[in-house]
Scaffold this motif. Structure first.
Motif: not given
Ligand code: 4H6
Length: 387
Positions: A70-73, A97, A99-100, A116-118, A120-122, A124
């Motif tokens: 799961y790609m997530t910040p 993912g 949305y939120e 997470s790849i770093g 910061y927020v993307l 998607g």
């Molecule tokens: C999961 C949860 C990966 C995925 C929230 C994804 C940065 C990275 C996302 C979110 C991502 C990373 C949705 C939260 C948009 C903020 C998709 N951002 N976001 N650093 N965003 O690897 O709002």
């Protein structure tokens, strides 16, 4: 993904990338997959059921349960060791993912790795997935040519790469460092290591606290030295190895530093018999006194190996304290490879000599390429995160 190296890799069949649209698994006429967050707040959340069905559809297609990333910040940041460990998998599912984010319950049930790849927020996870695919692909056989090889990268030692130069020899009044034109490969390797260290100190000092100079020490049945060399090369670009079947080394004082890493390859770790290395390289990076006159160090017998080179035979009757009478640490981390028995004996001894045993590796290390690679990754993972 269709251009350059990944494009070529797809065309030659080394990797395959399929996409699954979660919206195709919507449970609603509208094909929506998002809903309001319980507890209120801004934005929308992805529903669990479409995500669950999308992941199940992939499992059904490939006929087994793959790792689901799961790609997530909100995760540990991807590093080279993680990349190489993911590259060992036949299949990888990457969940993106929007949305939120995604309902927590389906994540609990399906996700095996959060990445997470770093920091910061993307908008998607897709760009993160592309980064991951690109980095992982470099370790899939057939993706890189020999010239592009990923085999000896300094990032594996948590060091930055050294500077690179090509023709012309002088450009804008600046010359290429003369050492690179000398043809002395040992000196060049030393210079590059120094430059890597310098650069890391300047630009990424945070990496240095997890960077160790690997010193491999092996003793035991024929092949121990060769196996030590193989493991050293897989663990570290700038590692060194020493054959402690050799009496001369047994008589040598070797004081390891806190930034050294002892990789001890012991009986029970070796496979059958493989060739002995012709020469032992010097132990640069380790403070080494002149061979101290310790009388009567035992346990060496010269034999002629297949190539006619002088080799050293293992004498199991030499006690630990004698074989390693000159070996000292100073809060130096140590990784032990060998039979449970030998590891047990070694641990107690090494702790007394101020080593810190941070990992014990099962002896099934030298039975083939993938065993060796996995052991090396396991060691790097433990070394990187033992602080
Ligand atoms: C999961 C949860 C990966 C995925 C929230 C994804 C940065 C990275 C996302 C979110 C991502 C990373 C949705 C939260 C948009 C903020 C998709 N951002 N976001 N650093 N965003 O690897 O709002």
């Amino acid at each position: 993904m269709g251009t350059s190296i990944t494009g070529r890799a797809i065309k030659n069949g080394s990797i395959r990338v399929d996409t699954v649209n979660i919206r195709d698994f919507s449970t609603r006429k509208t094909m929506r997959v998002d809903d309001y967050p319980y507890g209120g707040g801004a934005g929308m959340v992805m529903e669990p059921e479409p995500v669950f069905r999308a992941v199940k559809s992939v499992e059904a297609r490939i006929g087994r349960k793959p790792r689901v990333v799961y790609m997530t910040p909100q995760a540990r940041v991807l590093d080279q060791t993680k990349v190489e460990s993911l590259a060992q998998e036949k299949d990888l599912v990457i969940l993106c993912g929007h949305y939120e984010g995604i309902d927590e319950r389906v994540l609990q049930e399906t996700v095996t790795d959060y990445i997470s790849i770093g920091d910061y927020v993307l908008t998607g996870g897709e760009l993160g997935a592309l980064v991951l695919i690109d980095a992982v692909s470099r370790f899939v056989p057939g993706v890189l040519s020999n010239e592009e090889s990923s085999q000896f990268e300094s990032l594996q030692d948590n060091l930055l790469e050294y500077p690179q130069y090509t023709r012309p020899e002088v450009w804008h009044q600046q010359s290429v460092p003369p050492i690179l034109l000398s043809g002395d490969h040992l000196k060049i390797e030393e210079w590059r290591h120094e430059e890597s260290l310098k650069r890391t100190k300047e630009r990424r000092p945070d990496l240095l606290k997890n960077s160790y100079r690997v010193i491999c020490v092996s003793y035991g049945e024929p092949g121990a030295a060769e196996n030590g060399r193989l493991l050293t090369e897989s663990v570290s670009r700038y590692g060194e190895y020493m054959d402690y079947n050799r009496r001369k080394l047994q008589k040598t004082l070797l004081r390891m530093k806190p930034w050294n890493l002892l990789l001890l390859v012991m009986p029970g770790a070796a496979g059958e018999d493989s060739a002995f290395p012709a020469e032992m390289p010097g132990a640069a990076g380790v403070e080494k006194a002149k061979p101290a006159a310790i009388p009567g160090a035992a346990g060496e017998e010269k034999t002629a190996s297949a190539e006619g080179k002088t080799a050293v035979r293992y004498d199991p009757s030499v006690p630990f304290a004698e074989r390693f009478r000159g070996l000292y640490g100073s809060e130096t981390p140590a990784v032990l490879v060998g039979s449970d028995d030998e590891i047990e004996k070694a641990s107690a001894f090494l702790e007394n000599r101020k080593f810190r045993v941070i990992a014990r590796v099962s002896p099934a290390v030298f039975g083939g390429d993938s065993l060796l690679r996995n052991a090396a990754l396991d060691i790097r993972e433990k070394v990187l995160h033992f602080h």
